[in-house]
Design a protein around this motif. Sequence first.
Motif, mmCIF file in Angstrom:
data_model
loop_
_atom_site.group_PDB
_atom_site.id
_atom_site.type_symbol
_atom_site.label_atom_id
_atom_site.label_comp_id
_atom_site.label_asym_id
_atom_site.label_seq_id
_atom_site.Cartn_x
_atom_site.Cartn_y
_atom_site.Cartn_z
ATOM 1 N N MET A 1 43.563 45.583 29.017
ATOM 2 C CA MET A 1 43.048 44.330 29.205
ATOM 3 C C MET A 1 43.763 43.474 30.349
ATOM 4 N N GLY A 2 43.128 42.936 31.217
ATOM 5 C CA GLY A 2 43.687 42.357 32.490
ATOM 6 C C GLY A 2 43.567 41.002 32.755
ATOM 7 N N LYS B 1 29.560 41.394 31.011
ATOM 8 C CA LYS B 1 29.356 40.947 29.470
ATOM 9 C C LYS B 1 30.617 41.294 28.612
ATOM 10 N N GLY B 2 31.005 40.126 27.852
ATOM 11 C CA GLY B 2 32.056 40.171 26.984
ATOM 12 C C GLY B 2 33.331 39.663 27.519
ATOM 13 N N ASP B 3 33.490 39.591 28.758
ATOM 14 C CA ASP B 3 34.727 38.908 29.253
ATOM 15 C C ASP B 3 34.906 37.460 28.910
ATOM 16 N N GLY C 1 29.248 33.164 34.773
ATOM 17 C CA GLY C 1 29.741 34.076 33.509
ATOM 18 C C GLY C 1 28.890 33.984 32.521
ATOM 19 N N ARG C 2 28.669 32.831 32.061
ATOM 20 C CA ARG C 2 27.828 32.514 31.000
ATOM 21 C C ARG C 2 26.525 33.339 31.230
ATOM 22 N N GLU C 3 25.728 33.300 32.382
ATOM 23 C CA GLU C 3 24.495 33.930 32.609
ATOM 24 C C GLU C 3 24.771 35.457 32.541
ATOM 25 N N ILE C 4 26.105 35.989 32.954
ATOM 26 C CA ILE C 4 26.285 37.406 32.762
ATOM 27 C C ILE C 4 26.810 37.729 31.135
ATOM 28 N N THR D 1 32.158 34.865 27.703
ATOM 29 C CA THR D 1 32.281 33.885 26.767
ATOM 30 C C THR D 1 33.029 32.645 27.888
ATOM 31 N N VAL D 2 32.573 31.542 27.558
ATOM 32 C CA VAL D 2 33.111 30.569 28.604
ATOM 33 C C VAL D 2 33.878 29.548 27.807
#
Length: 123
Positions: free
Chosen positions: A1-2, A16-18, A39-42, A45-46
């Motif tokens: 995890m980073g 996806k999943g970030d 981010g949401r498009e990819i 989770t926002v």
Amino acid sequence: MGVYVVGETITPSIAKGDLIIAISGSGSTKSVISAAAKGREIGCTVFAITTNDQSELARVSHEVLVIPAATKNRLSHETKSVQPLSSLFDQCVHVLCDAVCLDYSRNESISHELAYAKHSNME
């Protein structure tokens, strides 16, 4: 995890999943909204931290944490402050993030010494 910051040269592509944590007092900061929407498009989770749960940032986020502290907009639901601009919101977010880091370090048994060993030594 980073953990990375959008815009830094070492930040890898999101996937996806970030998790994206998007912070904007007003909820209308275009660069933050753009990153959250991408981010949401990819498929990320926002999670938004803002004062305005009716903002554009709130609408593109999956979860919203409202901190009703004063921002530059001085909306009626925001806590009054003598501090200029968004200083109160910024301070509240800083304390919140420190509390999250403290909780994480306790849950993961990360000591001061271990954290310090990973601290920048380029000073």
